[in-house]
Design an enzyme around this catalytic site. Structure first.
Site, PDB file in Angstrom:
ATOM      1  N   ASP A 118       0.851  -1.187   0.000  1.00 24.70           N
ATOM      2  CA  ASP A 118       0.000   0.000   0.000  1.00 24.70           C
ATOM      3  C   ASP A 118       0.889   1.239   0.000  1.00 24.70           C
ATOM      4  O   ASP A 118       1.396   1.653   1.043  1.00 24.70           O
ATOM      5  CB  ASP A 118      -0.914  -0.022   1.224  1.00 24.70           C
ATOM      6  CG  ASP A 118      -1.994   1.045   1.162  1.00 24.70           C
ATOM      7  OD1 ASP A 118      -2.075   1.760   0.149  1.00 24.70           O
ATOM      8  OD2 ASP A 118      -2.761   1.159   2.137  1.00 24.70           O
ATOM      9  N   ALA A 119       1.099   1.802  -1.179  1.00 24.53           N
ATOM     10  CA  ALA A 119       1.957   2.970  -1.314  1.00 24.53           C
ATOM     11  C   ALA A 119       1.267   4.135  -2.015  1.00 24.53           C
ATOM     12  O   ALA A 119       1.713   5.267  -1.920  1.00 24.53           O
ATOM     13  CB  ALA A 119       3.239   2.607  -2.078  1.00 24.53           C
ATOM     14  N   LYS A 120       0.188   3.840  -2.740  1.00 28.63           N
ATOM     15  CA  LYS A 120      -0.611   4.859  -3.431  1.00 28.63           C
ATOM     16  C   LYS A 120       0.268   5.783  -4.270  1.00 28.63           C
ATOM     17  O   LYS A 120       0.128   7.009  -4.258  1.00 28.63           O
ATOM     18  CB  LYS A 120      -1.451   5.657  -2.434  1.00 28.63           C
ATOM     19  CG  LYS A 120      -2.420   4.793  -1.631  1.00 28.63           C
ATOM     20  CD  LYS A 120      -3.243   5.625  -0.666  1.00 28.63           C
ATOM     21  CE  LYS A 120      -4.223   4.758   0.119  1.00 28.63           C
ATOM     22  NZ  LYS A 120      -3.559   3.857   1.072  1.00 28.63           N
ATOM     23  N   ARG A 121       1.162   5.186  -5.033  1.00 32.22           N
ATOM     24  CA  ARG A 121       2.090   5.956  -5.854  1.00 32.22           C
ATOM     25  C   ARG A 121       1.366   6.638  -7.007  1.00 32.22           C
ATOM     26  O   ARG A 121       0.384   6.113  -7.548  1.00 32.22           O
ATOM     27  CB  ARG A 121       3.184   5.047  -6.415  1.00 32.22           C
ATOM     28  CG  ARG A 121       4.040   4.330  -5.374  1.00 32.22           C
ATOM     29  CD  ARG A 121       4.704   5.286  -4.418  1.00 32.22           C
ATOM     30  NE  ARG A 121       5.775   4.652  -3.661  1.00 32.22           N
ATOM     31  CZ  ARG A 121       6.371   5.198  -2.597  1.00 32.22           C
ATOM     32  NH1 ARG A 121       5.967   6.394  -2.182  1.00 32.22           N
ATOM     33  NH2 ARG A 121       7.346   4.572  -1.963  1.00 32.22           N
ATOM     34  N   THR A 145      -0.846  -0.508  -4.652  1.00 29.17           N
ATOM     35  CA  THR A 145      -1.867   0.527  -4.803  1.00 29.17           C
ATOM     36  C   THR A 145      -1.236   1.745  -5.463  1.00 29.17           C
ATOM     37  O   THR A 145      -0.128   2.154  -5.133  1.00 29.17           O
ATOM     38  CB  THR A 145      -2.478   0.934  -3.457  1.00 29.17           C
ATOM     39  OG1 THR A 145      -1.460   1.452  -2.593  1.00 29.17           O
ATOM     40  CG2 THR A 145      -3.149  -0.257  -2.779  1.00 29.17           C
TER      41      THR A 145
END
Length: 302
Positions: A118-121, A145
């Site tokens: 979960d890094a939402k790059r 993510t």
């Protein structure tokens, strides 16, 4: 015996053979289906190690974070189809090495489970290529993510890893998500609906793309499911955020009755604060899994 068999038959990433990875590695969606069937669970356990909330037996440093997360994996492995480490909790204290070790531990202790980083790059192409390398080569995550709001060229670099999964932010569980995601756009749809359509189309060239849709918005989960067929949905927002499990499963399950990774982090991780922390975490994970299974059964009952 089952764990040893899964470990023996699960090939992992090798940089020297990346160009042929699609022909020798199980694709993310195949791994996910196997995880659902192996565990009979759609529970995803989030690993968000907050130094201020970790149980008393652990030191407030990288070593303590590593030990705590490994203990959580051991306590919940039988109930989880996936683990979702949130990278910020590790990077903020210089514990990226601990994160690498934790993911390796998941491979050993829960070989059935998929790992969603979960890094939402979200950034332009050259930077996105580095983020893809970080997630899939350094951390060996099965999925990542990402934030799609910079558009197609910020997503395309991840397609160089055709066996790995992507979960694009679509309709997130936080209240502020409505500031942008629920806006009406010129096509006559909501912005989040446009993201869902793109994710189901040209942002899904290898069939490994999914969406992040919050449990706090079950009506929107149903809309996304209608727009995207059987794409996997990562659903945060149950537990501490108050999302309803029954409504989530009813709105979001796919045509086979599965299709969801329903994430719970804080409610499981911090169920206990003393020496019984692992037992309490296991109890909450088991209860959550059973609630999801009951909702799943009810949703497909004739």
């Amino acid at each position: 015996m089952l764990a040893e068999t899964i470990r023996a038959n699960r090939p992992r990433y090798n940089a020297t053979i990346h160009s042929n990875a699609h022909s020798i590695m199980p694709r993310f969606t195949e791994q996910l289906k196997n995880a659902w069937q192996t565990t009979g669970s759609m529970l995803c356990v989030g690993l968000d190690p907050d130094l201020k909330r970790m149980p008393s037996p652990f030191t407030r440093d990288a070593a303590g974070v590593e030990a705590f997360c490994k203990a959580m994996v051991d306590a919940t492995a039988a109930h989880a189809c996936a683990f979702k480490p949130q990278i910020a909790y590790f990077a903020a204290i210089g514990a990226e090495g601990a994160l690498e070790n934790i993911i390796r531990h998941i491979r050993d202790a829960a070989p059935h489970a998929v790992v969603v980083l979960d890094a939402k790059r979200g950034d332009i192409g050259p930077t996105a290529r580095q983020y893809a390398s970080e997630a899939f080569e350094r951390y060996d995550a099965d999925a990542l993510t990402i934030n799609p709001y910079m558009g197609t060229d910020s997503i395309e670099p991840y397609f160089d890893f055709p066996d790995r999964g992507l979960f694009l932010l679509c309709r997130t569980s936080n209240p502020g998500g409505s500031d942008l995601q629920f806006l009406d756009i010129s096509s006559g749809e909501k912005l989040y609906e446009r993201v869902a359509r793109l994710a189901h189309g040209r942002w899904n060239p290898h069939g490994q793309t999914g969406l992040v849709v919050g449990a706090t918005f079950p009506d929107e989960i149903a809309t996304v499911r209608q727009l995207t067929g059987d794409m996997p949905l990562l659903v945060p927002g149950i537990g501490a955020q108050g999302g309803d499990i029954d409504a989530t499963v009813k709105s979001g399950r796919d045509s086979s009755g599965w299709g969801l990774l329903i994430n719970s982090s804080r409610a499981i991780l911090y169920a206990g604060s003393d020496s019984d922390f692992a037992e309490k975490a296991e109890q909450v994970a088991s209860q959550t899994r059973e609630q999801i299974a009951a909702a799943q059964k009810a949703s497909i009952r004739p």
